[in-house]
Design an enzyme around this catalytic site. Structure first.
Site, PDB file in Angstrom:
ATOM      1  N   HIS A  44      -3.776   5.169  -4.836  1.00  0.00           N
ATOM      2  CA  HIS A  44      -2.866   4.894  -3.724  1.00  0.00           C
ATOM      3  C   HIS A  44      -2.042   3.560  -3.855  1.00  0.00           C
ATOM      4  O   HIS A  44      -0.923   3.514  -3.863  1.00  0.00           O
ATOM      5  CB  HIS A  44      -3.805   5.026  -2.477  1.00  0.00           C
ATOM      6  CG  HIS A  44      -2.794   4.627  -1.150  1.00  0.00           C
ATOM      7  ND1 HIS A  44      -1.897   5.379  -0.785  1.00  0.00           N
ATOM      8  CD2 HIS A  44      -3.150   3.768  -0.468  1.00  0.00           C
ATOM      9  CE1 HIS A  44      -1.371   4.718   0.143  1.00  0.00           C
ATOM     10  NE2 HIS A  44      -1.937   3.763   0.794  1.00  0.00           N
ATOM     11  N   GLU A  61      -8.198  -4.397   4.981  1.00  0.00           N
ATOM     12  CA  GLU A  61      -8.611  -3.390   6.001  1.00  0.00           C
ATOM     13  C   GLU A  61      -9.801  -2.564   5.453  1.00  0.00           C
ATOM     14  O   GLU A  61     -10.611  -2.107   6.240  1.00  0.00           O
ATOM     15  CB  GLU A  61      -7.427  -2.433   6.323  1.00  0.00           C
ATOM     16  CG  GLU A  61      -7.566  -1.446   7.428  1.00  0.00           C
ATOM     17  CD  GLU A  61      -6.193  -0.610   7.737  1.00  0.00           C
ATOM     18  OE1 GLU A  61      -5.233  -1.343   7.706  1.00  0.00           O
ATOM     19  OE2 GLU A  61      -6.573   0.518   7.949  1.00  0.00           O
ATOM     20  N   ASP A  62      -9.734  -2.168   4.183  1.00  0.00           N
ATOM     21  CA  ASP A  62     -10.864  -1.095   3.630  1.00  0.00           C
ATOM     22  C   ASP A  62     -11.893  -1.687   2.915  1.00  0.00           C
ATOM     23  O   ASP A  62     -12.954  -1.101   2.620  1.00  0.00           O
ATOM     24  CB  ASP A  62     -10.099  -0.092   3.091  1.00  0.00           C
ATOM     25  CG  ASP A  62      -9.186   0.886   3.717  1.00  0.00           C
ATOM     26  OD1 ASP A  62      -9.342   0.544   5.023  1.00  0.00           O
ATOM     27  OD2 ASP A  62      -8.414   1.442   3.308  1.00  0.00           O
TER      28      ASP A  62
END
Ligand code: MN
Length: 719
Positions: free
Chosen positions: A52, A80-81
């Site tokens: 991604h 964020e992840d």
């Protein structure tokens, strides 16, 4: 989706092809860092998560963005992840990259009561960053593009939610930034996942129709090509099919079937010179009859996203309608790439002048958002603003102003200047007086008539459409209602006090502010408003003052009472106590000026500046009294300035920007122009003292186009 074939080497080659001096080592570092951070994660489609960010970085490289943006693209999901923090990012990759990654990191959901609220807040955060740095949105676009292309792997509810957001927010935003190809892909993909059956049906029908009409379009194309060749114009002529979402929108808005949509096919003519566009138009109109009202000249009047083309619809041999778009190659590039069309790689290249044209509306929206209570409201506003179509109107000096379709004369007035809006009393369109609610049309010349005593009315909120007008009108009404409420509260309270035989006089604290708290109001003003509007009975308030302890009233209310009975703090009048007085509206004295008082009948003492021409005539008069200043630093006074400038666009904006940059409040503005192309402004400003005013005057004089700034003008004599 097939496995991504892009390698680190590919990416480096892509970037160095347009940015030969890019920091390859840092790019490598970001590649490995991201790979490591996401190493245990997979995408829903089963591929490594790393695919991604690679897609995102590669798309950004295709758009020729600088290396910091590509690195931020690689890193955009790490905070964020994964366990990575913004501090980690700024430590390794620098502030510039960290700013972008932070802007794209969603806020923690735990802090919010609902998912919608969390999303809206995250979105607001991103937009604020985007208004500062357009690269943020380019990363978000690349991110969304990949997510849309892999959307089939998500659950249907998620598909619908993401598709809706893409249609409502990202497609219009891509359109406003002029990136035509991205807008079309966002719309078609959004449509596909929001209405899968309809999409399937349309795609079958469209395929069939395309086969049926292939020869027809070909003939049409050849006819045009030959005609142009005969006239010595070399052009590229191509048939074009409207995209799915465009057809769908047309069917929906006009309540027609697919078969009834007439402009599914159109032709596009691309030439080299601008003048050829008009020649081509003439030739096409000589071949077929143009449909009246369908010709649009977006070359002379480009759309707000810089789109340029000539559009016309003609009646074909069988009476059917065919739409033509005529443009140059350069216009075509701008129609496809928009804001990205002129990006040439430069290190640390942020928003250029050209780019700011694309996001001016966004900056205005962002600057007005402080008045909004919550992020959801802001998101709704943004959706409205980003979608809006525009009209072009002219100022009396033939400046073009762009406003959302449906705008009225009041929207126009506020677009020119807040003070023009607030003082707007009437309007002339093409020289004719019209009602304020008049809806503007393309090409209208709009002239606003202002009046000193005019003020916005609540009724205006029913017809204005721009955010700026709405916000400013609400602000004005709020302030006005507060002022009236406070005044009314004081009067009611005064009556109540007198009824009980208490004379308001300056003295020690009766804990007025505390009394406000007893009634659950944040401040004394709020309590006064409550009294004014009858929410709190005055006698209850007086009862709480606890006046039997021989305490008098507190200073805030006393000063209001004194003002109310005509006094004015800040000026001492020698030998006369508590005399009614007011400052003269001819010379507007401010702290630092030498003063003279003049006793008038019925109005007390009028305070003039010593050098005021109106007072010079009276200096020997016995009615002249000595007065002096007695002010604290926080008090402001009104000063009047006469400014003469050349009459050129933007001069008022420069002046008001200067005034607000000095944190001076512009109380009133009056503008006139003269035959000799000069503009005259009368400004009434709230200033602290003479040195602040002098500094403003000097700064104004250095503004390009300003001819004279003075405190003296030809004014009526006032006693
Ligand atoms: Mn992402």
């Amino acid at each position: 989706m097939a496995a991504i074939s892009i390698t680190l080497q590919d990416l480096i080659e892509k970037v160095t092809s347009y940015a030969p001096d890019a920091d390859k080592d840092l790019l490598r570092k970001a590649w490995f860092f991201t790979n490591e951070a996401h190493c245990n994660q997979k995408r829903k489609e089963g591929t490594r998560y790393f695919e991604h960010p690679i897609f995102v970085a590669s798309t950004l490289a295709d758009l020729h963005l600088d290396v910091s943006t590509i690195i931020a693209g690689l890193l955009h999901d790490t905070v964020e992840d994964t366990d990575t923090s913004i501090e980690d990012i700024s430590g390794i990759f620098g502030e510039d990259v960290a700013f972008m990654v932070d802007a794209l990191t969603k806020l923690d959901k735990i802090e919010f009561t609902s998912r919608e609220e969390a999303q809206a807040e995250s979105f607001r955060k991103m937009l604020l960053a985007m208004a500062k740095d357009i690269r943020v949105i380019m990363i978000k676009f690349a991110d969304r593009l990949h997510n849309m292309r892999t959307l089939e792997h998500l659950a249907p509810e998620s598909q619908k939610r993401i598709a809706t957001e893409t249609l409502e927010v990202y497609a219009p935003l891509a359109n406003r930034l002029g990136i035509g190809w991205l807008k079309l892909e966002f719309e078609d993909m959004g449509f596909k996942f929001l209405h899968p059956e309809l999409y399937e049906e349309l795609s079958k029908k469209l395929f069939k129709k395309r086969e049926e009409q292939e020869d027809y379009i070909k003939n049409f194309t050849i006819t045009v090509e030959n005609k142009l060749k005969e006239n010595g114009i070399s052009a590229e002529v191509s048939g074009r099919v409207k995209h799915f979402y465009g057809i769908f929108k047309k069917m929906k808005s006009q309540r027609i079937t697919f078969e009834e949509v007439y402009d599914i096919f159109g032709l596009r003519v691309i030439v080299t010179e601008k003048t050829q566009c008009y020649a081509v138009l003439g030739l096409i109109h000589s071949l077929w009859i143009p449909v009246p009202g369908r010709f649009k000249d977006y070359i002379a009047l480009p759309k707000s996203n810089m789109y340029q083309s000539l559009h016309t619809t003609v009646l074909g041999p069988k009476g059917e309608r065919v739409e033509f778009q005529i443009r140059t190659l350069e216009m075509h590039r701008i129609a496809e790439e928009g804001i990205a069309s002129h990006w040439l790689y430069k290190e640390k290249n942020k928003i250029e002048d050209k780019d700011t044209k694309y996001i001016k509306w966004l900056r205005e929206l962002v600057s007005s958002q402080n008045d909004l209570k919550d992020a959801t409201e802001f998101l709704e506003l943004f959706k409205g603003e980003v979608l809006s179509d525009v009209v072009y109107v002219l100022t009396p000096t033939a400046q073009i102003k762009e406003l959302p379709r449906g705008s009225t004369t009041v929207d126009f007035a506020y677009a020119v200047h807040t003070q023009i809006g607030n003082k707007c009393a009437g309007a002339r369109i093409n020289g004719r007086i019209v009602p304020l609610r008049y809806e503007l049309h393309n090409g209208d010349t709009v002239e606003i008539i202002t009046a000193q005593r005019a003020g916005p009315s609540k009724d205006w909120l029913n017809f204005v459409v721009t955010q700026k007008a709405k916000t400013r009108i609400r602000q004005w009404i709020n302030i006005e209602e507060r002022k009236q409420g406070i005044d009314l509260g004081i009067k009611i309270l005064e009556v109540e006090l007198r009824k009980q035989g208490i004379r308001p006089s300056k003295g020690k604290s009766a804990k007025m502010e505390e009394t406000a708290k007893l009634f659950n109001y944040k401040s004394l003003d709020d309590l006064l408003i409550a009294i004014g509007y009858g929410r709190v009975p005055a006698h209850q308030v007086v009862a709480k003052f606890n006046l039997n302890e021989n305490t008098a009233l507190d200073i805030p209310i006393i000063s209001k009472f004194l003002k109310n009975i005509g006094s004015h703090k800040g000026i001492k009048i020698t030998g006369i106590d508590n005399m009614l007085h007011n400052t003269a509206k001819c010379c507007y004295p401010i702290p630092g000026d030498s003063l003279v008082g003049y006793v008038t009948r019925g109005k007390g003492v009028t305070i003039h500046r010593k050098e005021c021409p109106n007072i010079l005539r009276f200096t020997s008069d016995e009615r002249v009294v000595d007065v002096s200043w007695d002010m604290d630093d926080e008090t402001t006074s009104q000063a009047k300035l006469f400014v003469e400038t050349v009459d050129k666009p933007g001069i008022l904006a420069s002046l008001s920007a200067l005034i607000s940059s000095l944190k001076i409040n512009l109380h009133h503005l009056q503008a006139t122009t003269s035959q000799n192309k000069h503009a005259y402004f009368i400004l009434i400003l709230e200033v602290k003292n003479i040195s602040q005013l002098t500094s403003l005057k000097n700064k104004m004089m250095s503004v390009d186009g300003v001819i004279n700034v003075s405190r003296h003008g030809s004014e009526q004599i006032e006693e």
